[in-house]
Write a protein that holds these residues in place. Sequence first.
Motif, PDB file in Angstrom:
ATOM      1  N   ASN A  39       0.826  -1.210   0.000  1.00 18.14           N
ATOM      2  CA  ASN A  39       0.000   0.000   0.000  1.00 18.14           C
ATOM      3  C   ASN A  39       0.859   1.258   0.000  1.00 18.14           C
ATOM      4  O   ASN A  39       0.542   2.233  -0.678  1.00 18.14           O
ATOM      5  CB  ASN A  39      -0.944   0.003   1.200  1.00 18.14           C
ATOM      6  N   ARG A  40       1.940   1.260   0.763  1.00 25.54           N
ATOM      7  CA  ARG A  40       2.846   2.412   0.787  1.00 25.54           C
ATOM      8  C   ARG A  40       3.491   2.622  -0.585  1.00 25.54           C
ATOM      9  O   ARG A  40       3.643   3.749  -1.041  1.00 25.54           O
ATOM     10  CB  ARG A  40       3.954   2.224   1.832  1.00 25.54           C
ATOM     11  N   ILE A  41       3.867   1.545  -1.243  1.00 25.82           N
ATOM     12  CA  ILE A  41       4.455   1.651  -2.582  1.00 25.82           C
ATOM     13  C   ILE A  41       3.431   2.194  -3.568  1.00 25.82           C
ATOM     14  O   ILE A  41       3.736   3.054  -4.398  1.00 25.82           O
ATOM     15  CB  ILE A  41       5.003   0.282  -3.045  1.00 25.82           C
ATOM     16  N   VAL A  43       0.894   4.141  -2.988  1.00 23.73           N
ATOM     17  CA  VAL A  43       0.681   5.571  -2.727  1.00 23.73           C
ATOM     18  C   VAL A  43       1.875   6.368  -3.234  1.00 23.73           C
ATOM     19  O   VAL A  43       1.722   7.407  -3.882  1.00 23.73           O
ATOM     20  CB  VAL A  43       0.450   5.817  -1.214  1.00 23.73           C
ATOM     21  N   GLY A  44       3.076   5.890  -2.958  1.00 21.46           N
ATOM     22  CA  GLY A  44       4.268   6.634  -3.327  1.00 21.46           C
ATOM     23  C   GLY A  44       4.530   6.693  -4.813  1.00 21.46           C
ATOM     24  O   GLY A  44       4.845   7.749  -5.363  1.00 21.46           O
ATOM     25  N   PHE A  45       4.420   5.573  -5.484  1.00 24.69           N
ATOM     26  CA  PHE A  45       4.776   5.518  -6.902  1.00 24.69           C
ATOM     27  C   PHE A  45       3.624   5.863  -7.836  1.00 24.69           C
ATOM     28  O   PHE A  45       3.824   6.469  -8.878  1.00 24.69           O
ATOM     29  CB  PHE A  45       5.302   4.138  -7.274  1.00 24.69           C
ATOM     30  N   GLY A  47       0.446   7.238  -6.902  1.00 26.54           N
ATOM     31  CA  GLY A  47      -0.480   8.280  -6.481  1.00 26.54           C
ATOM     32  C   GLY A  47      -1.858   7.783  -6.090  1.00 26.54           C
ATOM     33  O   GLY A  47      -2.841   8.508  -6.224  1.00 26.54           O
ATOM     34  N   LYS A  49      -4.981   7.157  -3.995  1.00 28.80           N
ATOM     35  CA  LYS A  49      -5.551   7.955  -2.907  1.00 28.80           C
ATOM     36  C   LYS A  49      -5.753   7.087  -1.675  1.00 28.80           C
ATOM     37  O   LYS A  49      -6.259   5.971  -1.747  1.00 28.80           O
ATOM     38  CB  LYS A  49      -6.898   8.560  -3.305  1.00 28.80           C
ATOM     39  N   GLU A  50      -5.349   7.634  -0.543  1.00 28.10           N
ATOM     40  CA  GLU A  50      -5.527   6.937   0.724  1.00 28.10           C
ATOM     41  C   GLU A  50      -6.817   7.381   1.383  1.00 28.10           C
ATOM     42  O   GLU A  50      -7.302   8.470   1.141  1.00 28.10           O
ATOM     43  CB  GLU A  50      -4.398   7.300   1.693  1.00 28.10           C
TER      44      GLU A  50
END
Length: 84
Positions: A39-41, A43-45, A47, A49-50
């Motif tokens: 999930n972090r990847i 969001v980071g790569f 975009g 939405k969280e």
Amino acid sequence: MYAWATPEYMLKHMSIEQIFMYYDYGVEFEENKANILVNRIAVGFFGVKEEPKKQKRDYNDTPDKTSFYERYGDKIKRPEGVRE
């Protein structure tokens, strides 16, 4: 998963049910950790939405002395000469 959990230790000190429970908890932990990483990847790569983080509740932590003394006043023991 843990350094102390060698196969020899587990066989000498744990029952088979405990070993299976230990293994299941370890697998569940690793799956949760992998999901968080993915999930972090995303969001980071990419975009993605969280969901907005939930805000902490604001608790009123000040004690209500009058209610406390009404309820427990007769149970409080104080040394002689000490006042509230």
